[in-house]
Each structure stands twice: as C-alpha cells, then as structure tokens.
Design a protein around this motif. Structure first.
Motif, short mmCIF file in Angstrom:
data_model
loop_
_atom_site.label_atom_id
_atom_site.label_comp_id
_atom_site.label_asym_id
_atom_site.label_seq_id
_atom_site.Cartn_x
_atom_site.Cartn_y
_atom_site.Cartn_z
N GLY A 38 0.54 -1.36 -0.04
CA GLY A 38 -0.19 0.24 0.14
C GLY A 38 1.07 1.11 0.25
O GLY A 38 0.40 1.95 -0.22
N GLY A 39 1.97 0.61 0.99
CA GLY A 39 2.90 2.21 0.61
C GLY A 39 2.98 2.57 -0.30
O GLY A 39 3.19 3.77 -0.93
N ALA B 74 -0.86 8.62 5.58
CA ALA B 74 0.69 9.46 5.06
C ALA B 74 -1.10 10.53 3.75
O ALA B 74 -1.08 12.41 3.30
N TRP B 75 -2.43 10.42 3.56
CA TRP B 75 -3.19 11.58 2.34
C TRP B 75 -3.77 12.41 3.56
O TRP B 75 -3.85 13.83 3.78
N VAL B 76 -3.84 11.42 5.27
CA VAL B 76 -4.34 12.37 5.85
C VAL B 76 -3.38 13.52 6.60
O VAL B 76 -3.75 14.41 6.45
N LYS B 77 -2.67 13.68 6.42
CA LYS B 77 -1.50 13.87 7.52
C LYS B 77 -0.95 15.60 5.91
O LYS B 77 -1.09 16.23 6.23
N GLU B 78 -1.37 14.62 4.68
CA GLU B 78 -1.17 15.63 4.28
C GLU B 78 -2.38 16.98 3.67
O GLU B 78 -1.81 17.78 3.38
N LEU B 79 -3.56 16.56 4.27
CA LEU B 79 -4.14 17.25 3.72
C LEU B 79 -4.01 18.17 5.23
O LEU B 79 -5.62 18.41 4.74
N SER B 80 -3.71 17.18 6.05
CA SER B 80 -3.69 18.53 7.41
C SER B 80 -2.62 19.04 7.39
O SER B 80 -2.25 20.03 9.02
N SER B 81 -1.95 19.59 6.91
CA SER B 81 -1.11 20.72 6.78
C SER B 81 -1.25 21.46 5.43
O SER B 81 -2.34 21.34 4.80
N PRO B 82 -0.63 22.94 5.12
CA PRO B 82 -0.35 23.45 4.13
C PRO B 82 -0.38 22.95 3.43
O PRO B 82 0.92 21.52 3.42
N ALA C 298 4.56 8.01 2.27
CA ALA C 298 3.49 6.95 2.63
C ALA C 298 4.59 5.34 2.64
O ALA C 298 4.36 4.59 3.55
N ARG C 299 5.40 5.45 1.92
CA ARG C 299 6.32 3.92 1.96
C ARG C 299 7.18 3.85 3.46
O ARG C 299 7.07 2.85 3.82
N LEU C 300 7.56 4.99 3.73
CA LEU C 300 8.19 4.98 5.19
C LEU C 300 6.89 4.96 6.27
O LEU C 300 7.08 4.21 7.48
N THR C 301 5.93 5.63 6.05
CA THR C 301 4.98 5.03 7.53
C THR C 301 4.12 3.65 7.24
O THR C 301 3.67 3.06 8.35
N SER C 302 4.09 2.70 5.42
CA SER C 302 3.90 2.16 5.91
C SER C 302 4.88 0.97 6.41
O SER C 302 4.28 -0.49 7.27
#
Length: 422
Positions: free
Chosen positions: A85-86, A142-150, A366-370
């Motif tokens: 997935g990552g 990764a999607w949540v983190k990026e959409l929760s940032s500028p 996403a890769r490192l998060t996975s």
C-alpha cells in the motif's frame, strides 16, 4: 440664489476603493478530518472481531485453536497490505489506494457477516480485513497528514497533522470492540448484527472522503542538462532505524497483551459477562491511548525523544501491574494494567508517527509510514509468543515480569542510540 454643487466622486475612485477592501479567505474544508474517518473505520474493523473471540467459541462452537488462527490470519493479510500500500500510494496517489482499501475493508465485513451462516467465509473475511487495513493505514496515514497541513489546512499544527491518523485509528480500536461486544451480548443474531455499525461507518467514511483532493506531490521530470536530484541523506535513514525500530514493536505489543492475553486469564469468574468484559478491555486500552495525547503533545515540545522514553517506561509499569493481575486472576487489576498499557501505546504511537513525518521526504512519506506500521504490527504476535512459552512450562506472570524488565532495557538502549537527538 445660487448653490454650489460638490463634484461627485469619480468612477475610478470607487473602483480603487473596492480593490482595497479585504477579500475574505475561503473557509477551510477540513479535508484531513473527513479523510481521517476512513482511519476510524479501519480501526473499528480490526477490533470488532477481537471483542467477539469468546462469542465465537460459545455461540458457534469454534475451538480455541480455530479462533486463535482466525486472529492470526488478520496479521497475515496486514503485512502485504502495508508493504504494497505504501509504495502504491507514492506511485499512483494516496486517494485511489485509500478508497480501494476502504472498499476491501467493507467487503471483509460482509464476508464476516456471512460467516454466521457459512463458517468458511470467516477465513477470507479476516484475511481481507488485514489486507484492507494495511493498505489503508499506509495510504490513508499519508493522505490525512498531507491534507492536514498547508496548503490544504493552514490552521493545523505540524504535530496534530502527523498524529491525526493515529488518533482516529485509536478511536476506532476503542469504539469498535466495545460496541460489537455490547451488541453480541444482548442483540439477536449476534454474529451478524455486531458487524452492522461498521457497514454504516465505512459507507459514511467513503462518502466523506470521496470529494477530498489528491495530495501526492507532483513528479517533475528533469530538463535536459539539469542536474540530477540529490540522493536522500544517509543520516535520515540511519536516524529512522535507530529511533523508530526499538520503539515500533512495543506500539502493539502493549495493547494486545491488554485486550487479548489478560482477559483470557482473568475472566473465569465472570460467567455470562465474558463478552462484555472483553469489549470493555478492548475499549480501555486504545481509549487511554487517546486520553494521553495532550500529554504526548506537551512532551514532544520538551524533547524529541520524550514520548519514546516515556512510552517504554509506562509499558514497563503496565507489565509490572499485569503480572500480579495474571497471578491472582483479578479482573479489575487486569483492567488497570490494560489502562496503563494503553497509555504506553498512545505515547509510543505518537512518537513513531511524528518521527516518521519529520524524517520522510514527501515523495516517500507513504512508504516509510507503511514500514513503521509493519514494524509496529510485529508486536501483535506477542500473545502467541506468551501462549507458546507458557505451554512450555513458563508461567505467564513470570513472562510478564520479564517483559517489564525487557522494556526498561530497550528504553536504555534507545536513549543511548539517540543521545544526540534534540
């Protein structure tokens, strides 16, 4: 009689005045929170089955080994989901991978519901639960983190953005197991109706996240004659292994002891209430992990390693409390130990997600998060290791005490490896 008429303002003056008026900023759309509902659904699906382990033994007559095997199948599906997935999210985008993973998550619950009539459906249902949860953790985090940032959310702090997915997953862990156990205790057809809330939640999460934009950074092709992009610094990779690796397996080793191992050891005197007790234990562990998040934010501002050190020491304290609970078979002492283990889970999870977000380049987030989630889920094998060692003649209280000593030793090694971290 004459009167003087004041000259009217020129049209261009009105135009100039209008251009100087402040233009209101568009209201934030909170894409990060909307997508985080997918993480809530993922955590819910993982723990709704855990709270029903005893019910599957009593209602459907499954053996202890069969129930344990079904729990393990989840982890078998989870690892490939995380590892694929990552990279897929970094290559194809966070949005398609996360939405597809949520669809697999929804299908898995349908199969588990069908398992109430056809037992063979439980095996693929549990495997797909792990597969969908793994891919959703990797791409969704990764999607949540990026959409929760500028530029998507200028109001969210960096710490909140990094930990938001973990908080929503923990909320799903806590609520999914508890509600499933309450339904299984009192509702008709418990092995069917206990899964209905997740169906509603997953469909609602898909609806909320469908309109969220893709956040993967665009890849630019180097022009002819341009210098090749610099390779990532080796320090970041070394920092990842020495900071994240010692802590990550404890993230789920602690909660699984709290809601898998301990309830089976102390529920002998709770005839008729075992399912509810298992659900309460399943809720207490991640619930306490959520409650310590304000403390985690405070510690993170004091020192970069503070949550890692504090989490390992709290887990050691929880294991020290779990040992006498297992020896005396006291349910309320076991719940207290589960709560302490949950606090350690919350601190170590906060540390891991924040550290990964700080170290990972956006193109490989996403890769490192996975990879972090994969290392963390290795800890879910702890109950099986305890069961195997206890069957070999070692007492569970002694093993839990040894685990407390091991957590302190790992904490010391972690501090030595990262003594230059600030």
């Amino acid at each position: 009689m004459s009167s003087t008429i004041k000259p009217s303002a020129r049209p261009e003056q009105f135009a100039a005045d209008r251009t100087t008026d402040p233009v209101p900023a568009p209201p934030p759309r909170h894409y990060g929170r909307r997508v985080a509902l997918m993480m809530l659904a993922s955590g819910w699906s993982a723990n709704q089955f855990s709270a029903l382990l005893g019910a599957y033994r009593t209602e459907m007559g499954l053996s202890e080994s069969a129930v344990t095997g079904l729990f393990a199948v989840y982890v078998i599906g989870l690892i490939p989901g995380l590892l694929t997935g990552g990279p897929l999210a970094d290559r194809c985008g966070r949005r398609p991978v996360a939405l597809l993973a949520l669809g697999v998550n929804l299908l898995s619950t349908c199969l588990l519901m069908a398992g109430s009539a056809a037992t063979w459906c439980l095996l693929p249902g549990r495997f797909l639960t792990g597969l969908g949860a793994g891919a959703l953790l990797a791409a969704g985090s990764a999607w949540v983190k990026e959409l929760s940032s500028p530029p998507y959310d200028p109001t969210a702090s960096p710490g909140t953005a990094a930990k938001r997915s973990g908080m929503f997953v923990s909320a799903g862990f806590a609520s999914g197991g508890l509600i499933a156990s309450l339904i299984a205790q009192w509702a008709p057809y418990p092995m069917l109706t206990a899964y209905l809330p997740h169906l509603v939640l997953a469909i609602g999460a898909a609806t909320a996240a469908y309109g969220a934009p893709e956040s993967r950074p665009a890849r630019t092709r180097p022009t002819e004659g341009a210098a090749a992009p610099a390779a990532p610094e080796p320090f970041a990779r070394a920092r990842f292994w020495r900071a994240v690796l010692p802590v990550a397996p404890w993230v789920f080793a602690a909660p699984t002891i709290g809601f898998v191992t301990l309830p089976g050891l102390v529920d002998g005197g709770m005839a008729g209430w075992r399912t509810v007790y298992a659900g309460v234990a399943t809720a207490v562990v991640p619930g306490t992990g959520l409650l310590v998040q304000p403390l985690a934010r405070h510690l993170a501002t004091r020192h970069r390693l503070a949550n890692g050190v504090a989490g390992l020491l709290v887990i050691a304290a929880g294991l020290s409390c779990a040992a006498p609970a297992a020896a005396t078979e006291q349910p309320w002492l076991a719940l207290a130990a589960a709560a302490i283990l949950g606090a350690g889970y919350g601190l170590t999870l906060s540390f891991g997600l924040t550290e990964v977000a700080a170290l990972a380049p956006r193109a490989h987030l996403a890769r490192l998060t996975s990879l972090f989630w994969t290392l963390a889920y290795i800890g879910m094998f702890t109950p099986y290791a305890l069961a195997a060692l206890s069957s070999a003649g070692l007492g569970v209280p002694a093993l839990l005490g040894a685990g407390a000593v091991l957590a302190v030793l790992v904490c010391a090694v972690f501090g030595l490896l990262n003594r230059d971290g600030r």
